[in-house]
Design a protein around this motif. Sequence first.
Motif, PDB file in Angstrom:
ATOM      1  N   ARG A 103       2.487   1.047   5.220  1.00  0.00           N
ATOM      2  CA  ARG A 103       2.748   2.470   5.452  1.00  0.00           C
ATOM      3  C   ARG A 103       3.124   2.710   6.908  1.00  0.00           C
ATOM      4  O   ARG A 103       2.652   2.008   7.809  1.00  0.00           O
ATOM      5  CB  ARG A 103       1.499   3.299   5.118  1.00  0.00           C
TER       6      ARG A 103
ATOM      7  N   GLN B 192       0.791  -1.222   0.000  1.00  0.00           N
ATOM      8  CA  GLN B 192       0.000   0.000   0.000  1.00  0.00           C
ATOM      9  C   GLN B 192       0.831   1.283   0.000  1.00  0.00           C
ATOM     10  O   GLN B 192       0.366   2.333  -0.429  1.00  0.00           O
ATOM     11  CB  GLN B 192      -0.931  -0.015   1.220  1.00  0.00           C
ATOM     12  N   ARG B 193       2.081   1.177   0.502  1.00  0.00           N
ATOM     13  CA  ARG B 193       2.871   2.404   0.612  1.00  0.00           C
ATOM     14  C   ARG B 193       2.991   3.115  -0.739  1.00  0.00           C
ATOM     15  O   ARG B 193       2.851   4.336  -0.840  1.00  0.00           O
ATOM     16  CB  ARG B 193       4.271   2.110   1.155  1.00  0.00           C
ATOM     17  N   LEU B 194       3.236   2.332  -1.776  1.00  0.00           N
ATOM     18  CA  LEU B 194       3.423   2.952  -3.090  1.00  0.00           C
ATOM     19  C   LEU B 194       2.161   2.940  -3.959  1.00  0.00           C
ATOM     20  O   LEU B 194       2.168   3.437  -5.076  1.00  0.00           O
ATOM     21  CB  LEU B 194       4.574   2.266  -3.822  1.00  0.00           C
ATOM     22  N   LEU B 195       1.082   2.339  -3.428  1.00  0.00           N
ATOM     23  CA  LEU B 195      -0.160   2.301  -4.215  1.00  0.00           C
ATOM     24  C   LEU B 195      -0.715   3.712  -4.407  1.00  0.00           C
ATOM     25  O   LEU B 195      -0.789   4.495  -3.463  1.00  0.00           O
ATOM     26  CB  LEU B 195      -1.198   1.440  -3.479  1.00  0.00           C
TER      27      LEU B 195
END
Lengths: 578, 578
Positions: free
Chosen positions: A520, A3-6
């Motif tokens: 995240r 999710q961090r880079l989503l």
Amino acid sequence: MKQRLLLAPTLREAPSDAEVVSHQLLLRAGYIRQVAAGVYHYLPLGRRVLRKLEEIIREEMDRIGAQELLMPAIQPTELWQASGRYEVYGPELIRLQDRHGREFALGPTHEEVVTTLIGQEISSYRKLPLTVYQIQTKYRDEKRPRFGLLRGREFLMKDAYSFDIDEEGLDAQYWSMHNAYHRIFTRAGLRYLAVEADAGAIGGEGDTHEFMALTDIGEDTIVTCSSCQYASNLERAYAGAEQHASQEEQALEPPLAEARAFVPPMEQVSTPQVKTMEELMQFFKQEAKQMIKTMIVVADGKPAAVLLRGDHEMNETKVKNALQANELELADEDTIIRVTGAPHGFAGPVGLQVPVLIDAHAAGLREAIVGANQVDAHLRHVVPGRDFALPQVGDYRNVAEGDPCPRCEGTLQFQKGIEVGHIFKLGKKYSEPLHAAFLNEQGREQTMTMGCYGIGISRLLATCAEQLNDANGLTWPSEIAPFQVHIIPVSIKDDAQRDACEQLYAKLTAQGVEVLLDDRDERIGVKLKDADLIGIPLRIVCGRDLAEGLVEVKKRTEADKRLFSIEEAMQEALQMKR
Amino acid sequence: MKQRLLLAPTLREAPSDAEVVSHQLLLRAGYIRQVAAGVYHYLPLGRRVLRKLEEIIREEMDRIGAQELLMPAIQPTELWQASGRYEVYGPELIRLQDRHGREFALGPTHEEVVTTLIGQEISSYRKLPLTVYQIQTKYRDEKRPRFGLLRGREFLMKDAYSFDIDEEGLDAQYWSMHNAYHRIFTRAGLRYLAVEADAGAIGGEGDTHEFMALTDIGEDTIVTCSSCQYASNLERAYAGAEQHASQEEQALEPPLAEARAFVPPMEQVSTPQVKTMEELMQFFKQEAKQMIKTMIVVADGKPAAVLLRGDHEMNETKVKNALQANELELADEDTIIRVTGAPHGFAGPVGLQVPVLIDAHAAGLREAIVGANQVDAHLRHVVPGRDFALPQVGDYRNVAEGDPCPRCEGTLQFQKGIEVGHIFKLGKKYSEPLHAAFLNEQGREQTMTMGCYGIGISRLLATCAEQLNDANGLTWPSEIAPFQVHIIPVSIKDDAQRDACEQLYAKLTAQGVEVLLDDRDERIGVKLKDADLIGIPLRIVCGRDLAEGLVEVKKRTEADKRLFSIEEAMQEALQMKR
């Protein structure tokens, strides 16, 4: 996916112009972004749901033997001239010129193009029946794009077209498609109804059904029966009584004719400032259903009058169809004065020189009060057929809640709906003018019999979001969710939690489960809020209970959280696999 | 799929305007049909290949962590104004107005739109790096659409965009994408080369590579080295010598300066009707490489001159870049007369008042013959730098076959290629004007560093067809074939044959093999001809040998047919599964 880079930018507040919940949530949860009015980006989460819907549709189309092709958005407008729809579509049809000045349209639908193609390529009955479909971007320059994806100007559609030897073949394909639509919308988790509909600008004279998602924000009114399966768009719905009353003969059957014999002669009454139905009721101390209201309309530029009982509402679709018009609007004041000789509020049927449509309920009154076509005057003791002619008696009104069902003894009820699918028996409406013919078994040329079948895929996405949500966000079923499982460590900086989550993520992903891992560096409150907003069906939170080998498992649509061993959580997660 | 009802109309002859083999075969085998110039239908077979290519691309994009989204084709032209490309794109950019008179473009590419989106949604270095991609229909109003899908006006693209903190991050993503492209084109079965390229209208100043499919009909010339890996588009290729000669100082190094000291003074010679290089060579009895030719060009409406050695060809891209022009064309006769005072054929550098570019090879001549800027006159003993100034010496010529490689001792060779992919390091070309910035680790605002990466999917389909064929038709590899196995009964009316084929078909289909069963009532010759044309990789013919339990198995790309038991044929067919 981590999710961090989503690219899924969540918002605490939806923009103020997002009026409906699906639009608000799809924006807030980072599924879509607006580019221009009615024109949207599908961000990765939105794209994923869209693809799931595409795949469901593809599978169900393939299952009934429909063949996928891909037609261009750019269409020569000559084809629209040939079908006669170039004018009908009006400004909704986006037109453009190429560098050589040749005019093209951006296709809002593909009847013209596909009929031309199949007419050119199929010449024998041996290649029929044929159903083709495409999943393709469509364009319609809506007057008022609104509600996010629900009424856009660029939108994704599945459109299918069937070609048959005769009506019987069409009927088989029509109902096979009808069934496929039921499977599609059921798999998408939608609450919906298939309703009888009006064919509008696309259709011919044949059967047509709309698939209506049930939701309060629907722009369509759906009429259903309290006891049988009858379901119709209000545009087309008729009530039990109409079946008889729509016959002009019935309106004049002996008992009524007899009763009318005792009506005194028509008489003019001075009614200063008495214009509205309410004022009339007060003035004459009579009920609305004892009056006839006269609506002046303009159909394709030509005025006409529609007579309705005072308590009824005009059904524009029925009037439009009766007048065979493309455009229908209420007349403005100038037109009313020109047509009736009096301002708004005093129109009446006696002495009118324009075409008149009379709703059967109005035609069936013993006597009525009507406008006098003079300012501040009405007529009473007006008998239909005696005091004015009845050239075109029919069903021109909206049914009302409580009306009798046309199919059984039940009564009619209203719901609101959004059209997500529409199927039409076109017959020869396009194959005739566009010359799509084949040689039949006897070697004689015969025109193809067509059907067409649409699903608004981007609208379906928004409609699902409109139905599938709660106060905290979206609640997708696993079949169409962007991911099936959401894994959330309470703290990504805790090595044990991170490792456990990473391992579970890797194992589930390897098994074909689509997992979003929230890696995240955020507070757990923020992460859970985002998780609810995004709406993945199963959530696994990995926190301090990990010391005992336990993680928290929660379904998005259920309140209770359960502590499971990692192995149990994994089994639960595998259940979510599509 | 059963072939009887498949919409795959085969043709004996291709339409006469289909000039290249891929266009001819895709039409003849029923993969595509034309709707308008450069606008096509993909019929079911074509759609299937297109989807296979889409899936390969999706898998390889997902593998490197790129996120799929979907942006609209309709783009506000304000964004194109902001990036400065509104003018650059010229008539290739299809423009349209909506019903409110607002102007939009149909996107030929999405740099403006995606940069605006990411600039709005990403604000922290923590969300970078990010690569997004889409598979989406693009529009370009080509002056001369041609070669079927190879140069269309509506076409399917995969376009990806990367966003990074700095050049180093971009470099990593660029090469990761480079590798993904190698995997994609290899899986598609293409013969291709990655070559250094010019950035054209899209790119910035950074690295850029084209992926060139090798084929004789390619519109691009690819320059490769006989011994090292050097590969470049001719537009950008340079030869070994240029590295030195492009320095003006080098051109005037002492030995040359000394030799020039002995050149007699410049002298005018009457040369009636001597205009072409050939006539000059004959007249002066000298080689072309002892002459300097002066080309008058018009760059964005302004004239300029380019000086080249007589045996060299002008490289328009290099000249365009040097003049920082969007459009470059050769001057017409009027302009030549206005600029030089003389008609075509007598232009020369002495006394010219327009900007002059001098190729290093021309600048490095000891002395030369040039036009006199007077009708029927040339100058000889002209020394560059003595008789005319050398303001802008550089590399403005096409390399020639046999030139030295710029990287090693090898020599340069030419091949023809079709561009199927192009990757660019954009740097800040779009993020700067469109304000796509983020807060870096120090909390300071920093502009994003971008790359962009395209694959023409519909062009790739045609390019594969261009390479993968023989005299009888298409020859797809199983990874991208519309079906993997083609089952053909010699006679569908023979019950045993039909049953055997149906059973094999059912078994293979259940195992996930994509099978086309030819259930048409046609002669076996017709069926085999169509099968070769369509080009499915494995063919199983079921004829009279079935009595002994045998069927004929043949690979499309091999000549020999083998008689197999049904079980063996089934095993062979399972091998073809993707």
